[in-house]
Write an enzyme that holds these catalytic residues in place. Sequence first.
Site, PDB file in Angstrom:
ATOM      1  N   LYS A   1     -32.241  53.104 -78.619  1.00 27.17           N
ATOM      2  CA  LYS A   1     -31.753  52.647 -79.929  1.00 27.17           C
ATOM      3  C   LYS A   1     -32.192  53.652 -80.987  1.00 27.17           C
ATOM      4  O   LYS A   1     -33.373  53.913 -81.153  1.00 27.17           O
ATOM      5  CB  LYS A   1     -32.311  51.262 -80.251  1.00 27.17           C
ATOM      6  CG  LYS A   1     -31.762  50.691 -81.553  1.00 27.17           C
ATOM      7  CD  LYS A   1     -32.194  49.257 -81.741  1.00 27.17           C
ATOM      8  CE  LYS A   1     -33.544  49.100 -82.383  1.00 27.17           C
ATOM      9  NZ  LYS A   1     -33.620  49.544 -83.793  1.00 27.17           N
TER      10      LYS A   1
ATOM     11  N   ASP B   1     -28.357  51.649 -84.470  1.00 22.09           N
ATOM     12  CA  ASP B   1     -28.749  50.434 -85.212  1.00 22.09           C
ATOM     13  C   ASP B   1     -28.802  50.736 -86.711  1.00 22.09           C
ATOM     14  O   ASP B   1     -29.876  50.892 -87.282  1.00 22.09           O
ATOM     15  CB  ASP B   1     -30.110  49.956 -84.691  1.00 22.09           C
ATOM     16  CG  ASP B   1     -30.513  48.606 -85.256  1.00 22.09           C
ATOM     17  OD1 ASP B   1     -29.636  47.888 -85.771  1.00 22.09           O
ATOM     18  OD2 ASP B   1     -31.710  48.267 -85.173  1.00 22.09           O
TER      19      ASP B   1
ATOM     20  N   LYS C   1     -27.291  48.736 -89.025  1.00 20.47           N
ATOM     21  CA  LYS C   1     -27.210  47.462 -89.760  1.00 20.47           C
ATOM     22  C   LYS C   1     -26.360  47.631 -91.012  1.00 20.47           C
ATOM     23  O   LYS C   1     -26.813  47.453 -92.145  1.00 20.47           O
ATOM     24  CB  LYS C   1     -28.603  46.944 -90.123  1.00 20.47           C
ATOM     25  CG  LYS C   1     -29.470  46.656 -88.910  1.00 20.47           C
ATOM     26  CD  LYS C   1     -30.747  45.935 -89.288  1.00 20.47           C
ATOM     27  CE  LYS C   1     -31.623  45.658 -88.097  1.00 20.47           C
ATOM     28  NZ  LYS C   1     -32.233  46.852 -87.494  1.00 20.47           N
TER      29      LYS C   1
ATOM     30  N   ASP D   1     -21.788  46.296 -96.252  1.00 24.55           N
ATOM     31  CA  ASP D   1     -21.017  46.840 -97.367  1.00 24.55           C
ATOM     32  C   ASP D   1     -19.675  46.124 -97.401  1.00 24.55           C
ATOM     33  O   ASP D   1     -19.428  45.199 -96.608  1.00 24.55           O
ATOM     34  CB  ASP D   1     -20.842  48.363 -97.171  1.00 24.55           C
ATOM     35  CG  ASP D   1     -20.793  49.101 -98.504  1.00 24.55           C
ATOM     36  OD1 ASP D   1     -20.089  48.607 -99.423  1.00 24.55           O
ATOM     37  OD2 ASP D   1     -21.443  50.147 -98.635  1.00 24.55           O
TER      38      ASP D   1
ATOM     39  N   THR E   1     -35.318  39.263 -87.142  1.00 18.08           N
ATOM     40  CA  THR E   1     -36.416  38.564 -86.446  1.00 18.08           C
ATOM     41  C   THR E   1     -37.724  38.614 -87.243  1.00 18.08           C
ATOM     42  O   THR E   1     -38.687  37.942 -86.890  1.00 18.08           O
ATOM     43  CB  THR E   1     -36.637  39.161 -85.034  1.00 18.08           C
ATOM     44  OG1 THR E   1     -36.520  40.581 -85.093  1.00 18.08           O
ATOM     45  CG2 THR E   1     -35.628  38.626 -84.055  1.00 18.08           C
TER      46      THR E   1
ATOM     47  N   ARG F   1     -42.481  49.073 -80.583  1.00 21.22           N
ATOM     48  CA  ARG F   1     -43.912  49.359 -80.605  1.00 21.22           C
ATOM     49  C   ARG F   1     -44.691  49.038 -79.328  1.00 21.22           C
ATOM     50  O   ARG F   1     -45.608  49.800 -78.971  1.00 21.22           O
ATOM     51  CB  ARG F   1     -44.550  48.680 -81.836  1.00 21.22           C
ATOM     52  CG  ARG F   1     -44.207  49.413 -83.119  1.00 21.22           C
ATOM     53  CD  ARG F   1     -44.451  48.578 -84.343  1.00 21.22           C
ATOM     54  NE  ARG F   1     -43.439  47.523 -84.475  1.00 21.22           N
ATOM     55  CZ  ARG F   1     -43.371  46.698 -85.500  1.00 21.22           C
ATOM     56  NH1 ARG F   1     -44.262  46.765 -86.460  1.00 21.22           N
ATOM     57  NH2 ARG F   1     -42.412  45.793 -85.562  1.00 21.22           N
TER      58      ARG F   1
HETATM   59  O1  C5P Z   1     -41.407  47.632 -82.639  1.00 20.49           O
HETATM   60  P1  C5P Z   1     -40.518  46.455 -82.369  1.00 20.49           P
HETATM   61  O2  C5P Z   1     -40.485  46.072 -80.918  1.00 20.49           O
HETATM   62  O3  C5P Z   1     -40.784  45.298 -83.295  1.00 20.49           O
HETATM   63  O4  C5P Z   1     -39.054  47.021 -82.706  1.00 20.49           O
HETATM   64  C1  C5P Z   1     -37.946  46.206 -82.855  1.00 20.49           C
HETATM   65  C2  C5P Z   1     -36.761  47.041 -83.190  1.00 20.49           C
HETATM   66  O5  C5P Z   1     -35.623  46.187 -83.276  1.00 20.49           O
HETATM   67  C3  C5P Z   1     -36.841  47.783 -84.519  1.00 20.49           C
HETATM   68  O6  C5P Z   1     -36.225  49.051 -84.327  1.00 20.49           O
HETATM   69  C4  C5P Z   1     -36.021  46.964 -85.477  1.00 20.49           C
HETATM   70  O7  C5P Z   1     -35.355  47.754 -86.422  1.00 20.49           O
HETATM   71  C5  C5P Z   1     -35.005  46.317 -84.540  1.00 20.49           C
HETATM   72  N1  C5P Z   1     -34.461  45.019 -84.977  1.00 20.49           N
HETATM   73  C6  C5P Z   1     -35.239  43.920 -85.249  1.00 20.49           C
HETATM   74  N2  C5P Z   1     -34.659  42.744 -85.679  1.00 20.49           N
HETATM   75  C7  C5P Z   1     -33.343  42.648 -85.791  1.00 20.49           C
HETATM   76  C8  C5P Z   1     -32.546  43.746 -85.486  1.00 20.49           C
HETATM   77  C9  C5P Z   1     -33.148  44.923 -85.046  1.00 20.49           C
HETATM   78  O8  C5P Z   1     -36.454  43.983 -85.103  1.00 20.49           O
HETATM   79  N3  C5P Z   1     -32.792  41.500 -86.134  1.00 20.49           N
END
Ligand code: C5P
Length: 242
Positions: free
Chosen positions: A38, A66, A68, A71, A122, A217
């Site tokens: 991603k 990603d 997002k 617009d 989330t 992470r």
């Molecule tokens: O580090 P972590 O596991 O929290 O990363 C989650 C990834 O998913 C990040 O790149 C974040 O931008 C993406 N994301 C998210 N919630 C969403 C959509 C995408 O955490 N609703």
Amino acid sequence: MNLSIPAKNKLIFALDVPNRKEAESYVRLLGNTVGCFKVGLELFVKEGPDVLKVVKQNSSASIFLDLKLHDIPATVGSALRSAATHGVRFITVHGSDGGSALKTATEVKGLGLEVLAVTVLTSVSESQLGGLGYKEGLSLRQLVLDRANIAKESGCAGVVCAGEEVSLIKKECSNDFKAVVPGIRPAWAEIEKDDQSRIVTPKEAILNGADLIVVGRPIRDAKDPGEAASKIVEEIELALTA
Ligand code: C5P
């Protein structure tokens, strides 16, 4: 280690890194362990579309762009058509405008690009909804479900949602409507100053019916990112055979 292909293909690694050099080292390390990379705002804004070549040249994994998008429909539609020229598999559009921008998903159908609607981030928790101007009594689950229904009617391939919302979405929208789940926290992961709110383990996400999980992470910041990714694939595999 022999990782199962169906399990591996369910794991998306979030390349949340500041530059091309770091992206390349993660792609080289994880190219055989994850099914998709991603590319998000941090990397894309810094390096531009050229950074997508890093994934293509160093692995056979697919790409999730990603961005997002949020617009007016004409702008989102144009951005989707531009994205389709980059050979990416998934792209995200915010699902909060009642569907008009999401309907532009139909313009790229047949071009190999799957549009996913972000339902509610989330990082947002139920207690924050009131402060965001939503009417009292509206549950986060209902908001996610309403947005998933709109995304489905608008022609999106699926949604990005939290693990705890997957089974309800699948029930309402059909099983082939994709549920892609970030906010994944394996039991062993320790994330400093975590901003995620609606979290689940890889096992819980898969048992709930997630088609793909997004992990950043817990892999990126692990002492051994390759081992962490393999552990997650094994957990997915166990959940798939449960
Ligand atoms: O580090 P972590 O596991 O929290 O990363 C989650 C990834 O998913 C990040 O790149 C974040 O931008 C993406 N994301 C998210 N919630 C969403 C959509 C995408 O955490 N609703």
